[in-house]
Design a protein around this motif. Structure first.
Motif, mmCIF file in Angstrom:
data_model
loop_
_atom_site.group_PDB
_atom_site.id
_atom_site.type_symbol
_atom_site.label_atom_id
_atom_site.label_comp_id
_atom_site.label_asym_id
_atom_site.label_seq_id
_atom_site.Cartn_x
_atom_site.Cartn_y
_atom_site.Cartn_z
ATOM 1 N N PHE A 1 9.101 -31.052 26.344
ATOM 2 C CA PHE A 1 8.798 -31.149 24.876
ATOM 3 C C PHE A 1 9.191 -32.698 24.586
ATOM 4 C CE2 PHE A 1 9.731 -31.700 20.556
ATOM 5 C CZ PHE A 1 8.589 -31.214 19.906
ATOM 6 N N ALA A 2 10.448 -33.203 24.682
ATOM 7 C CA ALA A 2 10.697 -34.460 24.336
ATOM 8 C C ALA A 2 10.040 -35.590 24.966
ATOM 9 C CB ALA A 2 12.293 -34.678 24.936
ATOM 10 N N PRO A 3 9.665 -35.690 26.168
ATOM 11 C CA PRO A 3 8.524 -36.838 26.490
ATOM 12 C C PRO A 3 7.406 -36.733 25.995
ATOM 13 C CG PRO A 3 9.662 -35.692 28.561
ATOM 14 C CD PRO A 3 10.000 -34.984 27.417
ATOM 15 N N CYS A 4 6.662 -35.417 25.817
ATOM 16 C CA CYS A 4 5.475 -35.148 25.146
ATOM 17 C C CYS A 4 5.679 -35.568 23.760
ATOM 18 C CB CYS A 4 4.731 -33.908 25.479
ATOM 19 S SG CYS A 4 4.623 -33.469 27.159
ATOM 20 N N GLY A 5 6.561 -35.315 23.172
ATOM 21 C CA GLY A 5 6.782 -35.413 21.745
ATOM 22 C C GLY A 5 6.780 -36.966 21.412
ATOM 23 N N VAL A 6 7.504 -37.762 22.420
ATOM 24 C CA VAL A 6 7.569 -39.198 22.086
ATOM 25 C C VAL A 6 6.249 -40.016 22.099
ATOM 26 C CG1 VAL A 6 8.470 -41.330 23.050
ATOM 27 C CG2 VAL A 6 9.919 -39.380 22.683
ATOM 28 N N LEU A 7 5.653 -39.423 23.297
ATOM 29 C CA LEU A 7 4.270 -40.083 23.530
ATOM 30 C C LEU A 7 3.313 -39.559 22.122
ATOM 31 C CD1 LEU A 7 3.534 -39.216 27.157
ATOM 32 C CD2 LEU A 7 3.861 -41.343 26.000
ATOM 33 N N TRP A 8 3.279 -38.449 21.789
ATOM 34 C CA TRP A 8 2.438 -38.209 20.712
ATOM 35 C C TRP A 8 2.909 -38.566 19.193
ATOM 36 C CZ3 TRP A 8 -2.307 -37.582 19.295
ATOM 37 C CH2 TRP A 8 -2.626 -36.643 18.111
ATOM 38 N N TYR A 9 4.080 -38.311 18.874
ATOM 39 C CA TYR A 9 4.398 -38.404 17.741
ATOM 40 C C TYR A 9 5.120 -39.718 17.506
ATOM 41 C CZ TYR A 9 4.375 -33.373 16.613
ATOM 42 O OH TYR A 9 3.860 -32.158 16.394
ATOM 43 N N GLY A 10 5.438 -40.581 18.529
ATOM 44 C CA GLY A 10 6.139 -41.709 18.632
ATOM 45 C C GLY A 10 5.365 -43.068 18.806
ATOM 46 N N LYS A 11 4.345 -42.443 19.803
ATOM 47 C CA LYS A 11 3.404 -43.762 20.365
ATOM 48 C C LYS A 11 1.961 -43.658 19.749
ATOM 49 C CE LYS A 11 6.792 -45.313 23.038
ATOM 50 N NZ LYS A 11 7.443 -46.502 22.660
ATOM 51 N N ARG A 12 1.452 -42.383 19.937
ATOM 52 C CA ARG A 12 0.079 -42.167 19.545
ATOM 53 C C ARG A 12 -0.665 -41.855 18.153
ATOM 54 N NH1 ARG A 12 -4.639 -44.475 19.919
ATOM 55 N NH2 ARG A 12 -6.649 -42.949 19.636
ATOM 56 N N LEU A 13 0.190 -40.752 17.661
ATOM 57 C CA LEU A 13 -0.269 -40.601 16.170
ATOM 58 C C LEU A 13 0.026 -41.370 15.255
ATOM 59 C CD1 LEU A 13 -1.349 -38.080 14.509
ATOM 60 C CD2 LEU A 13 1.164 -37.399 14.269
ATOM 61 N N PRO A 14 1.199 -42.489 15.219
ATOM 62 C CA PRO A 14 1.241 -43.355 14.059
ATOM 63 C C PRO A 14 0.187 -44.408 14.255
ATOM 64 C CG PRO A 14 3.300 -42.931 15.332
ATOM 65 C CD PRO A 14 2.458 -42.228 16.076
ATOM 66 N N LEU A 15 -0.580 -44.558 15.331
ATOM 67 C CA LEU A 15 -1.787 -45.569 15.227
ATOM 68 C C LEU A 15 -2.986 -45.080 14.784
ATOM 69 C CD1 LEU A 15 -1.108 -46.947 18.823
ATOM 70 C CD2 LEU A 15 -0.329 -48.068 16.603
ATOM 71 N N ILE A 16 -3.073 -43.523 14.466
ATOM 72 C CA ILE A 16 -4.199 -43.383 14.061
ATOM 73 C C ILE A 16 -4.306 -43.317 12.611
ATOM 74 C CG2 ILE A 16 -5.273 -41.044 13.411
ATOM 75 C CD1 ILE A 16 -4.306 -39.818 16.128
ATOM 76 N N LYS A 17 -5.607 -43.818 12.028
ATOM 77 C CA LYS A 17 -5.738 -44.012 10.635
ATOM 78 C C LYS A 17 -6.989 -43.234 10.130
ATOM 79 C CE LYS A 17 -4.492 -49.116 10.930
ATOM 80 N NZ LYS A 17 -4.909 -50.332 10.588
ATOM 81 N N ASN A 18 -6.821 -42.920 8.682
ATOM 82 C CA ASN A 18 -7.884 -42.160 8.127
ATOM 83 C C ASN A 18 -9.159 -42.735 8.227
ATOM 84 O OD1 ASN A 18 -9.419 -40.601 6.396
ATOM 85 N ND2 ASN A 18 -7.511 -39.974 5.275
ATOM 86 N N PRO A 19 -10.093 -42.360 8.977
ATOM 87 C CA PRO A 19 -11.491 -42.967 9.135
ATOM 88 C C PRO A 19 -12.333 -42.962 7.807
ATOM 89 C CG PRO A 19 -11.699 -40.928 10.024
ATOM 90 C CD PRO A 19 -10.238 -41.056 9.699
ATOM 91 N N PHE A 20 -11.864 -41.957 6.847
ATOM 92 C CA PHE A 20 -12.370 -41.949 5.522
ATOM 93 C C PHE A 20 -12.174 -42.987 4.355
ATOM 94 C CE2 PHE A 20 -12.348 -37.654 7.543
ATOM 95 C CZ PHE A 20 -13.809 -37.668 7.799
ATOM 96 N N VAL A 21 -11.095 -43.552 4.747
ATOM 97 C CA VAL A 21 -10.684 -44.784 4.022
ATOM 98 C C VAL A 21 -11.403 -46.257 4.453
ATOM 99 C CG1 VAL A 21 -8.804 -46.068 3.106
ATOM 100 C CG2 VAL A 21 -8.717 -43.532 3.404
ATOM 101 N N SER A 22 -12.231 -46.813 3.574
ATOM 102 C CA SER A 22 -12.659 -47.892 4.108
ATOM 103 C C SER A 22 -11.989 -49.253 4.154
ATOM 104 C CB SER A 22 -13.806 -48.256 3.115
ATOM 105 O OG SER A 22 -13.677 -48.687 1.770
ATOM 106 N N VAL A 23 -12.312 -50.099 4.731
ATOM 107 C CA VAL A 23 -11.491 -51.281 5.073
ATOM 108 C C VAL A 23 -11.298 -52.145 3.502
ATOM 109 C CG1 VAL A 23 -11.588 -53.779 5.979
ATOM 110 C CG2 VAL A 23 -12.519 -51.997 7.146
#
Length: 229
Positions: free
Chosen positions: A68-90
């Motif tokens: 859980f820890a390695p996968c959690g770091v990759l998802w919650y710490g590395k990938r998910l924070p980079l995802i932005k809401n695509p419905f909010v325009s520039v």
């Protein structure tokens, strides 16, 4: 420098190592508390309470630390924070306040996280790993059988608890501390499920059927807790 300051710095510089140690310990604590407070047959006063199962705690720690820890770091710490809401325009991102943009991004991240990750990743991984660590002859077959019986019930129970927690976590808690916060919450989550299965609700046939799907123990030493996010 205080212990928290040192720990906080280590989480930033060595996220995988520190989270593996912390997660393993907290998963072990959760299982240990569940075993001590809610033994499997504590409702049967004429029977001797089962001895503490060290191997069960070790399995929980191995799962938390190595999976859980390695996968959690990759998802919650590395990938998910980079995802932005695509419905909010520039343009909206330029004109809105930072808190408003952060709120919309957070709502979108929680939605993505809770709709896809628990059902498609955490729950299957938990069943496969724990079936393997338990020493079953055909762990994949056992895991598939468990998923057939408990996948939907575990997922819907997960939605009763974790979306609200993750919304607060993603909005207020710094990225490097989110897994630690979730693991602390999961100690209570484990005990909650174990209490429901072994407590008064066990006598109610409908609740018993639902909880049997949640934990689905095959034998006395089988885990009575389910960890999902």
């Amino acid at each position: 420098m205080s212990f928290f300051d040192k720990y906080n710095r280590l989480l930033k510089t060595h996220p995988f190592k520190v989270n593996m140690v912390t997660t393993g310990l907290l998963f072990g604590v959760g299982d240990g508390v569940a075993q001590k407070l809610f033994p499997l047959n504590h409702d049967h006063l004429d029977e001797e309470k089962p001895k503490y199962n060290v191997y069960r705690t070790m399995r929980a720690m191995i799962y938390g630390s190595c999976f859980f820890a390695p996968c959690g770091v990759l998802w919650y710490g590395k990938r998910l924070p980079l995802i932005k809401n695509p419905f909010v325009s520039v343009k909206s991102r330029e004109t809105w306040s930072k808190n408003r943009v952060h709120l919309y991004d957070t709502l979108y991240r929680v939605t993505i996280d809770q709709l896809f990750i628990p059902g498609l990743f955490w729950i299957p991984m938990y069943n496969i790993v724990m079936s393997t660590l338990s020493g079953h002859e055909n762990p994949l077959e056992v895991a598939f059988h468990k998923l057939q019986h408990n996948w939907w019930n575990v997922l819907t129970t997960n939605w009763m608890v974790w979306p609200g927690f993750q919304l607060i976590s993603f909005f207020y808690i710094p990225v490097h501390l989110r897994i630690v916060a979730a693991n602390i919450c999961s100690v209570g989550w484990n005990c909650f499920l174990s209490y429901l299965y072994n407590g008064k609700a066990h006598g109610d046939h409908q609740k018993e059927e639902i909880l049997d799907h949640l934990v689905d123990p095959d034998e006395e030493i089988e885990e009575t807790t389910m960890v999902v996010y």
